[in-house]
Design a protein around this motif. Structure first.
Motif, PDB file in Angstrom:
ATOM      1  N   LEU A  38       0.822  -1.216   0.000  1.00 22.79           N
ATOM      2  CA  LEU A  38       0.000   0.000   0.000  1.00 22.79           C
ATOM      3  C   LEU A  38       0.855   1.265   0.000  1.00 22.79           C
ATOM      4  CD1 LEU A  38      -2.941  -0.911   2.412  1.00 22.79           C
ATOM      5  CD2 LEU A  38      -2.988  -0.725  -0.086  1.00 22.79           C
TER       6      LEU A  38
ATOM      7  N   VAL B  24       1.184   3.289  -3.204  1.00 23.88           N
ATOM      8  CA  VAL B  24       0.102   4.183  -3.626  1.00 23.88           C
ATOM      9  C   VAL B  24      -0.332   5.085  -2.464  1.00 23.88           C
ATOM     10  CG1 VAL B  24      -0.748   2.847  -5.584  1.00 23.88           C
ATOM     11  CG2 VAL B  24      -1.525   2.272  -3.280  1.00 23.88           C
ATOM     12  N   GLU B  25       0.619   5.373  -1.607  1.00 28.32           N
ATOM     13  CA  GLU B  25       0.361   6.212  -0.429  1.00 28.32           C
ATOM     14  C   GLU B  25      -0.191   7.570  -0.850  1.00 28.32           C
ATOM     15  OE1 GLU B  25       2.769   6.655   3.682  1.00 28.32           O
ATOM     16  OE2 GLU B  25       3.927   7.050   1.882  1.00 28.32           O
TER      17      GLU B  25
ATOM     18  N   LYS C 129      -3.182   8.179  -1.899  1.00 27.75           N
ATOM     19  CA  LYS C 129      -4.260   8.056  -2.877  1.00 27.75           C
ATOM     20  C   LYS C 129      -5.404   7.239  -2.282  1.00 27.75           C
ATOM     21  CE  LYS C 129      -1.720   8.306  -7.173  1.00 27.75           C
ATOM     22  NZ  LYS C 129      -1.767   7.822  -8.537  1.00 27.75           N
TER      23      LYS C 129
ATOM     24  N   LYS D 153      -7.635   4.102  -2.687  1.00 22.05           N
ATOM     25  CA  LYS D 153      -7.305   2.818  -3.289  1.00 22.05           C
ATOM     26  C   LYS D 153      -8.573   1.993  -3.457  1.00 22.05           C
ATOM     27  CE  LYS D 153      -4.576   3.419   0.097  1.00 22.05           C
ATOM     28  NZ  LYS D 153      -4.197   4.808   0.087  1.00 22.05           N
TER      29      LYS D 153
ATOM     30  N   ILE E 114      -9.457  -1.689  -4.438  1.00 23.29           N
ATOM     31  CA  ILE E 114      -8.859  -2.998  -4.668  1.00 23.29           C
ATOM     32  C   ILE E 114      -9.940  -3.925  -5.200  1.00 23.29           C
ATOM     33  CG2 ILE E 114      -7.595  -4.934  -3.666  1.00 23.29           C
ATOM     34  CD1 ILE E 114      -6.600  -3.014  -1.483  1.00 23.29           C
TER      35      ILE E 114
ATOM     36  N   VAL F  85      -7.161   8.171  -7.631  1.00 23.64           N
ATOM     37  CA  VAL F  85      -7.636   6.855  -7.199  1.00 23.64           C
ATOM     38  C   VAL F  85      -6.746   5.804  -7.861  1.00 23.64           C
ATOM     39  CG1 VAL F  85      -9.534   5.192  -7.192  1.00 23.64           C
ATOM     40  CG2 VAL F  85     -10.022   7.639  -6.932  1.00 23.64           C
ATOM     41  N   ALA F  86      -6.133   4.979  -7.054  1.00 22.03           N
ATOM     42  CA  ALA F  86      -5.342   3.872  -7.584  1.00 22.03           C
ATOM     43  C   ALA F  86      -6.252   2.649  -7.643  1.00 22.03           C
ATOM     44  CB  ALA F  86      -4.150   3.591  -6.680  1.00 22.03           C
TER      45      ALA F  86
ATOM     46  N   ILE G 211      -6.372  -1.235  -8.069  1.00 21.66           N
ATOM     47  CA  ILE G 211      -5.476  -2.378  -7.902  1.00 21.66           C
ATOM     48  C   ILE G 211      -6.302  -3.639  -8.078  1.00 21.66           C
ATOM     49  CG2 ILE G 211      -3.923  -3.575  -6.305  1.00 21.66           C
ATOM     50  CD1 ILE G 211      -4.080  -0.610  -4.827  1.00 21.66           C
TER      51      ILE G 211
ATOM     52  N   LYS H 271      -7.454   7.914   1.629  1.00 21.21           N
ATOM     53  CA  LYS H 271      -6.062   8.400   1.585  1.00 21.21           C
ATOM     54  C   LYS H 271      -5.314   8.194   2.891  1.00 21.21           C
ATOM     55  CE  LYS H 271      -7.035  11.845  -1.936  1.00 21.21           C
ATOM     56  NZ  LYS H 271      -6.979  13.241  -2.341  1.00 21.21           N
TER      57      LYS H 271
ATOM     58  N   ASP I  13      -5.624   5.449   4.658  1.00 21.40           N
ATOM     59  CA  ASP I  13      -5.579   3.991   4.812  1.00 21.40           C
ATOM     60  C   ASP I  13      -6.642   3.432   5.757  1.00 21.40           C
ATOM     61  OD1 ASP I  13      -3.615   3.720   2.902  1.00 21.40           O
ATOM     62  OD2 ASP I  13      -1.974   3.789   4.349  1.00 21.40           O
TER      63      ASP I  13
ATOM     64  N   ALA J  13     -15.492   5.205  -3.976  1.00 20.56           N
ATOM     65  CA  ALA J  13     -14.156   5.743  -4.281  1.00 20.56           C
ATOM     66  C   ALA J  13     -14.239   7.211  -4.694  1.00 20.56           C
ATOM     67  CB  ALA J  13     -13.498   4.912  -5.383  1.00 20.56           C
TER      68      ALA J  13
END
Length: 168
Positions: free
Chosen positions: A42, A45-46, A48, A50, A52, A80-81, A83, A139, A141, A165
């Motif tokens: 993670l 992509v800190e 952002k 996320k 998943i 936005v990542a 994954i 963002k 986590d 998201a």
């Protein structure tokens, strides 16, 4: 280790290993592998949001569609990542991504240590595959959306996950 029977695979009950992740939880760490076998965490992509996308195998129809859909969405989302994670070998994932034009999403493998599957409660004991689902992490986590599909062969709720998201 926690075990749960909350889902089926082709109509047959399966067991999920690991602690069920819930909205409000701090996102657990995990180490997955990229196509070149380098680690992904993670921290990569800190800062952002996320999303998943969890799939059993990119070599199946629903997983393929899910991966393609989120790859398309990734090009439209700022900060936005996206994954996608499965227990497929990284080489198979790389071949799939090349063949399907997956360039916007990050695709990683949990095959080696299954730390994602165990830490997020998605590992199917009977098959050593991941249960289909979606987790959205903000963002900071913190988990803000979770879906474990009740039938592995069904699609997740793409719209609800994308809405979660986008709202972050």
């Amino acid at each position: 280790m926690e075990k749960r029977s909350i889902t089926t695979f082709a109509g047959n009950p399966v067991t999920l290993l690991g602690k069920e992740i819930k909205v409000g939880d701090k996102a657990p760490e995990f180490v997955a592998l990229r196509g070149d076998l380098s680690p992904f965490t993670l921290k990569d992509v800190e800062g952002k949001v996320k999303l998943i996308s969890i799939v059993p195998s990119v070599d199946t129809g629903v997983c393929e569609l899910q991966t393609i859909r989120f790859n398309q969405e990734a090009s439209k989302l700022n900060d936005v990542a996206i994954i996608t994670i499965s227990c497929d070998l990284p080489f198979a994932q790389a071949r799939f991504c090349g063949a399907k034009g997956i360039e916007n999403a990050i695709v990683v493998s949990d095959y080696k240590d299954t730390t994602f599957g165990l830490n997020y409660g998605f590992l199917i004991e009977e098959f050593r595959l991941l249960n289909r689902g979606i987790v959205v992490i903000d963002k900071d986590d913190v988990v803000r959306y979770v879906e474990y599909v009740s039938e592995v062969t069904d699609h997740p709720d793409y719209d609800k996950a994308l809405e979660a998201a986008k709202s972050l």
